[in-house]
Write a protein that holds these residues in place. Structure first.
Motif, PDB file in Angstrom:
ATOM      1  N   SER A 144       0.877  -1.170   0.000  1.00  0.00           N
ATOM      2  CA  SER A 144       0.000   0.000   0.000  1.00  0.00           C
ATOM      3  C   SER A 144       0.911   1.215   0.000  1.00  0.00           C
ATOM      4  CB  SER A 144      -0.909   0.005   1.234  1.00  0.00           C
ATOM      5  OG  SER A 144      -0.147   0.238   2.410  1.00  0.00           O
ATOM      6  N   ASP A 145       0.335   2.388   0.174  1.00  0.00           N
ATOM      7  CA  ASP A 145       1.155   3.601   0.201  1.00  0.00           C
ATOM      8  C   ASP A 145       2.102   3.626   1.388  1.00  0.00           C
ATOM      9  OD1 ASP A 145      -0.022   4.536  -2.083  1.00  0.00           O
ATOM     10  OD2 ASP A 145      -1.501   5.791  -1.052  1.00  0.00           O
ATOM     11  N   GLU A 146       1.788   2.867   2.439  1.00  0.00           N
ATOM     12  CA  GLU A 146       2.576   2.950   3.664  1.00  0.00           C
ATOM     13  C   GLU A 146       3.154   1.621   4.136  1.00  0.00           C
ATOM     14  OE1 GLU A 146      -0.031   4.712   6.496  1.00  0.00           O
ATOM     15  OE2 GLU A 146       0.028   6.706   5.565  1.00  0.00           O
ATOM     16  N   HIS A 147       2.842   0.515   3.463  1.00  0.00           N
ATOM     17  CA  HIS A 147       3.304  -0.804   3.905  1.00  0.00           C
ATOM     18  C   HIS A 147       3.959  -1.573   2.757  1.00  0.00           C
ATOM     19  CE1 HIS A 147       0.395   0.284   7.025  1.00  0.00           C
ATOM     20  NE2 HIS A 147       1.065  -0.519   7.816  1.00  0.00           N
ATOM     21  N   SER A 148       4.970  -2.351   3.103  1.00  0.00           N
ATOM     22  CA  SER A 148       5.715  -3.088   2.083  1.00  0.00           C
ATOM     23  C   SER A 148       6.197  -4.428   2.622  1.00  0.00           C
ATOM     24  CB  SER A 148       6.939  -2.272   1.627  1.00  0.00           C
ATOM     25  OG  SER A 148       6.571  -1.003   1.148  1.00  0.00           O
ATOM     26  N   ILE A 149       6.601  -5.274   1.680  1.00  0.00           N
ATOM     27  CA  ILE A 149       7.352  -6.491   2.009  1.00  0.00           C
ATOM     28  C   ILE A 149       8.739  -6.315   1.399  1.00  0.00           C
ATOM     29  CG2 ILE A 149       7.568  -8.979   1.648  1.00  0.00           C
ATOM     30  CD1 ILE A 149       4.565  -9.149   1.418  1.00  0.00           C
ATOM     31  N   ASN A 175       7.485  -7.491  11.178  1.00  0.00           N
ATOM     32  CA  ASN A 175       7.467  -8.940  11.372  1.00  0.00           C
ATOM     33  C   ASN A 175       8.362  -9.633  10.345  1.00  0.00           C
ATOM     34  OD1 ASN A 175       5.278  -9.593  13.472  1.00  0.00           O
ATOM     35  ND2 ASN A 175       4.250  -8.158  12.112  1.00  0.00           N
ATOM     36  N   ILE A 176       9.135 -10.605  10.813  1.00  0.00           N
ATOM     37  CA  ILE A 176       9.892 -11.473   9.913  1.00  0.00           C
ATOM     38  C   ILE A 176       9.010 -12.683   9.632  1.00  0.00           C
ATOM     39  CG2 ILE A 176      11.939 -12.917   9.623  1.00  0.00           C
ATOM     40  CD1 ILE A 176      13.447 -10.950  11.425  1.00  0.00           C
ATOM     41  N   ILE A 204       7.809  -7.793   6.721  1.00  0.00           N
ATOM     42  CA  ILE A 204       6.591  -7.071   6.362  1.00  0.00           C
ATOM     43  C   ILE A 204       6.315  -6.026   7.438  1.00  0.00           C
ATOM     44  CG2 ILE A 204       5.083  -8.763   7.497  1.00  0.00           C
ATOM     45  CD1 ILE A 204       3.024  -8.217   5.279  1.00  0.00           C
ATOM     46  N   GLY A 205       5.895  -4.837   6.999  1.00  0.00           N
ATOM     47  CA  GLY A 205       5.592  -3.797   7.977  1.00  0.00           C
ATOM     48  C   GLY A 205       5.428  -2.448   7.320  1.00  0.00           C
ATOM     49  N   GLY A 206       5.274  -1.423   8.161  1.00  0.00           N
ATOM     50  CA  GLY A 206       5.160  -0.057   7.673  1.00  0.00           C
ATOM     51  C   GLY A 206       6.495   0.418   7.127  1.00  0.00           C
TER      52      GLY A 206
END
Length: 221
Positions: A144-149, A175-176, A204-206
């Motif tokens: 999303s605009d603020e979260h990635s993997i 989180n891993i 994964i996270g902000g």
């Protein structure tokens, strides 16, 4: 069961999707107005058809509503992309993914009901920029605009520590979710799992939290 896909527009983006789906053994119908492009994919896709997808009668004749997923990858003709998407929605296609040329195009596609909208050039640009900026980040996927993997290479500072020792979730809010170690992939690793130098951590996270983790833990490795 094999899913059935239709790819409309056989430029670089649509063509690469068509090849990738075919390589995975999926049933793919390739559609384009350019006969030369259709001939190029005649031996790649299950079916390759010359057709104007802004004509509802053409789409009906192809049985387009029976496909599980239709990808609209029309190149520079935004009007054709929008009209094709609109007709697909009206015909009741189950799932439609559309390539957007710009933000205005995306807004229109969203309003007419495209299920997924992609910006391949913009998204790839972000991935490349992220990889260039950081030596530790191997790959990047925007959720999303603020979260990635992201895929992050574990350095000496992390090596020898367990996930519970590092307490990354509490300290950084990320989180891993998996660890790649050579050919092995450890999904949902246990808290006692020891990290080895060179492990690839799937995080994964902000975006701000990932950046904070990278700067505090991974810089100056």
């Amino acid at each position: 069961m094999k899913k059935e896909f239709a790819v409309i527009g056989l430029g670089r983006f649509g063509g690469s999707i068509c090849r990738a789906l075919s390589d995975e053994g999926m049933e793919v119908m390739a559609i384009d107005m350019d006969e030369d492009k259709v001939n190029e994919f005649a031996t790649v896709a299950s079916h390759a058809v010359v057709g104007d997808t802004t004509d509802e009668a053409v789409l009906k004749s192809l049985g387009i509503r029976n496909f599980d997923h239709v990808i609209v990858a029309i190149g520079d003709n935004i009007q054709a992309s929008i009209l094709t998407t609109l007709i697909l929605k009206e015909l009741g296609v189950k799932h439609i993914t559309v390539k957007a040329q710009n933000d205005y195009h995306e807004k229109v596609l969203s309003k007419i009901g495209a299920d997924r909208i992609v910006h391949p050039e913009r998204d790839m640009g972000k991935r490349i920029a992220t990889n260039l900026i950081s030596n530790n980040v191997l790959d990047y996927l925007e959720l999303s605009d603020e979260h990635s993997i992201v895929e992050i290479v574990a350095n000496g500072k992390l090596a020898g520590n367990s996930l519970i020792d590092l307490d990354i979730r509490a300290r950084y809010g990320i989180n891993i979710v998996a660890i790649k170690r050579g050919r092995e992939v450890i999904v949902s690793p246990q808290a006692t799992e020891l990290i080895e130098k060179g492990d690839i951590l799937i995080v994964i996270g902000g975006d701000t939290d990932i950046n904070r983790f990278e700067k505090k833990v991974l810089e100056n490795s």
